[in-house]
Write a protein that holds these residues in place. Structure first.
Motif, mmCIF file in Angstrom:
data_model
loop_
_atom_site.group_PDB
_atom_site.id
_atom_site.type_symbol
_atom_site.label_atom_id
_atom_site.label_comp_id
_atom_site.label_asym_id
_atom_site.label_seq_id
_atom_site.Cartn_x
_atom_site.Cartn_y
_atom_site.Cartn_z
ATOM 1 N N PRO A 1 -6.956 32.723 -35.242
ATOM 2 C CA PRO A 1 -6.926 31.870 -34.052
ATOM 3 C C PRO A 1 -8.159 32.094 -33.200
ATOM 4 O O PRO A 1 -8.571 33.220 -32.961
ATOM 5 N N VAL A 2 -8.778 31.014 -32.782
ATOM 6 C CA VAL A 2 -9.939 31.117 -31.902
ATOM 7 C C VAL A 2 -9.431 30.935 -30.483
ATOM 8 O O VAL A 2 -9.319 29.814 -29.991
ATOM 9 N N ARG A 3 -9.096 32.028 -29.858
ATOM 10 C CA ARG A 3 -8.548 31.936 -28.507
ATOM 11 C C ARG A 3 -8.875 33.200 -27.728
ATOM 12 O O ARG A 3 -9.135 34.244 -28.303
ATOM 13 N N TRP A 4 -8.871 33.050 -26.436
ATOM 14 C CA TRP A 4 -9.036 34.185 -25.537
ATOM 15 C C TRP A 4 -7.654 34.800 -25.321
ATOM 16 O O TRP A 4 -6.677 34.080 -25.120
ATOM 17 N N MET A 5 -7.586 36.140 -25.377
ATOM 18 C CA MET A 5 -6.298 36.811 -25.216
ATOM 19 C C MET A 5 -6.371 37.841 -24.094
ATOM 20 O O MET A 5 -7.314 38.644 -24.040
ATOM 21 N N LEU A 6 -5.387 37.796 -23.226
ATOM 22 C CA LEU A 6 -5.288 38.732 -22.117
ATOM 23 C C LEU A 6 -4.205 39.753 -22.450
ATOM 24 O O LEU A 6 -3.049 39.396 -22.633
ATOM 25 N N GLU A 7 -4.610 41.022 -22.554
ATOM 26 C CA GLU A 7 -3.666 42.096 -22.857
ATOM 27 C C GLU A 7 -3.310 42.780 -21.545
ATOM 28 O O GLU A 7 -4.155 43.415 -20.903
ATOM 29 N N VAL A 8 -2.044 42.645 -21.133
ATOM 30 C CA VAL A 8 -1.637 43.066 -19.794
ATOM 31 C C VAL A 8 -1.575 44.579 -19.663
ATOM 32 O O VAL A 8 -2.101 45.155 -18.705
ATOM 33 N N GLY A 9 -0.941 45.259 -20.641
ATOM 34 C CA GLY A 9 -0.747 46.710 -20.538
ATOM 35 C C GLY A 9 -2.045 47.478 -20.344
ATOM 36 O O GLY A 9 -2.255 48.135 -19.315
ATOM 37 N N MET B 1 -4.519 32.045 -17.286
ATOM 38 C CA MET B 1 -4.377 31.973 -18.747
ATOM 39 C C MET B 1 -2.943 31.727 -19.194
ATOM 40 O O MET B 1 -2.700 31.383 -20.350
ATOM 41 N N SER B 2 -1.992 31.903 -18.293
ATOM 42 C CA SER B 2 -0.600 31.578 -18.629
ATOM 43 C C SER B 2 -0.408 30.074 -18.767
ATOM 44 O O SER B 2 0.554 29.619 -19.388
ATOM 45 N N GLN B 3 -1.326 29.309 -18.164
ATOM 46 C CA GLN B 3 -1.247 27.843 -18.235
ATOM 47 C C GLN B 3 -2.635 27.264 -18.557
ATOM 48 O O GLN B 3 -3.226 26.580 -17.720
ATOM 49 N N PRO B 4 -3.172 27.563 -19.760
ATOM 50 C CA PRO B 4 -4.517 27.064 -20.078
ATOM 51 C C PRO B 4 -4.563 25.541 -20.050
ATOM 52 O O PRO B 4 -3.637 24.864 -20.478
ATOM 53 N N ARG C 1 -13.070 21.756 -7.039
ATOM 54 C CA ARG C 1 -13.590 21.759 -5.669
ATOM 55 C C ARG C 1 -12.474 21.676 -4.627
ATOM 56 O O ARG C 1 -11.650 20.761 -4.637
ATOM 57 N N ASN C 2 -12.451 22.689 -3.743
ATOM 58 C CA ASN C 2 -11.479 22.748 -2.639
ATOM 59 C C ASN C 2 -10.030 22.742 -3.113
ATOM 60 O O ASN C 2 -9.127 22.431 -2.339
ATOM 61 N N SER C 3 -9.823 23.081 -4.400
ATOM 62 C CA SER C 3 -8.465 23.008 -4.926
ATOM 63 C C SER C 3 -8.045 24.296 -5.621
ATOM 64 O O SER C 3 -7.055 24.916 -5.267
ATOM 65 N N GLY C 4 -8.797 24.718 -6.653
ATOM 66 C CA GLY C 4 -8.399 25.892 -7.406
ATOM 67 C C GLY C 4 -9.284 26.081 -8.613
ATOM 68 O O GLY C 4 -10.482 25.826 -8.582
ATOM 69 N N TYR C 5 -8.661 26.493 -9.729
ATOM 70 C CA TYR C 5 -9.413 26.796 -10.943
ATOM 71 C C TYR C 5 -8.616 26.360 -12.162
ATOM 72 O O TYR C 5 -7.395 26.183 -12.104
ATOM 73 N N CYS C 6 -9.322 26.237 -13.290
ATOM 74 C CA CYS C 6 -8.671 25.885 -14.550
ATOM 75 C C CYS C 6 -9.309 26.690 -15.679
ATOM 76 O O CYS C 6 -10.532 26.696 -15.832
ATOM 77 N N PHE C 7 -8.480 27.380 -16.469
ATOM 78 C CA PHE C 7 -8.952 28.064 -17.682
ATOM 79 C C PHE C 7 -8.878 27.035 -18.803
ATOM 80 O O PHE C 7 -7.796 26.614 -19.199
ATOM 81 N N TYR C 8 -10.048 26.613 -19.333
ATOM 82 C CA TYR C 8 -10.078 25.418 -20.178
ATOM 83 C C TYR C 8 -10.156 25.685 -21.677
ATOM 84 O O TYR C 8 -10.280 24.747 -22.458
ATOM 85 N N GLU C 9 -10.057 26.953 -22.115
ATOM 86 C CA GLU C 9 -10.035 27.259 -23.544
ATOM 87 C C GLU C 9 -8.629 27.667 -23.963
ATOM 88 O O GLU C 9 -7.807 28.076 -23.128
ATOM 89 N N PRO C 10 -8.297 27.579 -25.290
ATOM 90 C CA PRO C 10 -7.016 28.107 -25.752
ATOM 91 C C PRO C 10 -6.862 29.566 -25.364
ATOM 92 O O PRO C 10 -7.817 30.351 -25.498
ATOM 93 N N ALA C 11 -5.691 29.936 -24.876
ATOM 94 C CA ALA C 11 -5.502 31.297 -24.353
ATOM 95 C C ALA C 11 -4.095 31.785 -24.631
ATOM 96 O O ALA C 11 -3.168 30.988 -24.803
ATOM 97 N N GLU C 12 -3.969 33.102 -24.653
ATOM 98 C CA GLU C 12 -2.658 33.731 -24.851
ATOM 99 C C GLU C 12 -2.583 34.977 -23.999
ATOM 100 O O GLU C 12 -3.572 35.718 -23.881
ATOM 101 N N VAL C 13 -1.431 35.212 -23.395
ATOM 102 C CA VAL C 13 -1.195 36.419 -22.596
ATOM 103 C C VAL C 13 -0.253 37.330 -23.361
ATOM 104 O O VAL C 13 0.857 36.918 -23.736
ATOM 105 N N LEU C 14 -0.705 38.554 -23.636
ATOM 106 C CA LEU C 14 0.096 39.532 -24.370
ATOM 107 C C LEU C 14 0.606 40.577 -23.396
ATOM 108 O O LEU C 14 -0.187 41.253 -22.754
ATOM 109 N N SER C 15 1.907 40.691 -23.285
ATOM 110 C CA SER C 15 2.474 41.662 -22.337
ATOM 111 C C SER C 15 2.486 43.069 -22.938
ATOM 112 O O SER C 15 2.257 43.254 -24.110
#
Length: 232
Positions: free
Chosen positions: A131-139, A165-168, A218-232
């Motif tokens: 999988p070509v995705r960014w992964m966030l490892e929480v621990g 990244m919970s809502q890419p 702009r004046n709103s927030g941010y968006c993570f625009y690549e496929p992503a997964e959060v690993l707890s």
């Protein structure tokens, strides 16, 4: 993962370097002497080296000179307590790619290695079917990046990225991020969030050579625009 051979005779620092390099996505082989380096170095596997200068059985500089005379093309970072201008000039003159003092932040070592990886074309491509995705490892608080070293994160950076990244692909408001940080949206100075995002982008680029795939709304927030997964 890319293999790095680390030559450092001080046991505590050798262990710390090994743990850190493993954290940021390398496979370290740590040795404590020139004899061990000569025994364990494999040019087909080790394309990066971190080498101390003062060693129990000789000089790391002599080793670097010997490696270069033998035609070895590996990326070499001197990591030494000897850090006068003369020391640096000598080290770079005999073939080291970079010369860092032992008092530097280890993030600087990671950024230096990442620069060498890019210059030497050592970036690893995901294997077939991976999988070509960014992964966030929480621990362990790490951001895993396709084809690049992982990036250790502060607790606040982790919380911001977890929110994104919970809502890419989704637009995440400033309020959502600030409340995820445990702060009151009405009392929070939003310039702090902008500063944090700039630092996070720079940290990811320095360590991995990759651009953090977060766009500013702009004046709103941010968006993570690549496929992503959060690993707890």
């Amino acid at each position: 993962m890319l293999e790095v051979i680390v030559l450092e005779d001080e046991p505590v620092l050798r262990h710390e370097l090994g743990e850190f390099l493993e954290e940021v996505g390398y496979t370290p082989l740590c040795v404590s002497s020139l004899q061990e380096f000569d025994r364990d170095f494999d040019a087909s596997r080790h394309h990066l080296a971190v080498i101390d200068v003062g060693l129990p059985d000789g000089s790391g500089l002599d080793l670097i000179q010997r490696l270069r005379q033998a035609g070895q093309k590996l990326g070499i970072v001197v990591f030494s307590a000897r850090q006068t201008s003369a020391d640096r000039i000598t080290g770079l003159g005999i073939g080291a790619d970079h010369y860092l003092g032992k008092g530097c932040d280890l993030d600087e070592l990671a950024a230096t290695l990442a620069a060498l990886v890019r210059r030497l074309g050592l970036q690893q491509q995901p294997g077939p079917g991976a999988p070509v995705r960014w992964m966030l490892e929480v621990g362990p608080r790490r951001l895993h990046i396709p084809g690049a070293p992982a990036v250790p994160l502060s607790q606040q950076d982790l919380m911001v990225l977890r929110c994104l990244m919970s809502q890419p692909g989704e637009n995440i408001s400033r309020r959502q991020i600030i409340e995820a940080l445990g702060a009151d949206f009405l009392d929070y100075d939003q310039r702090r969030l902008d500063t944090q995002m700039r630092r996070l982008r720079r940290r990811v680029e320095d360590v991995s050579g990759q651009t953090l795939p977060v766009k500013t709304l702009r004046n709103s927030g941010y968006c993570f625009y690549e496929p992503a997964e959060v690993l707890s």
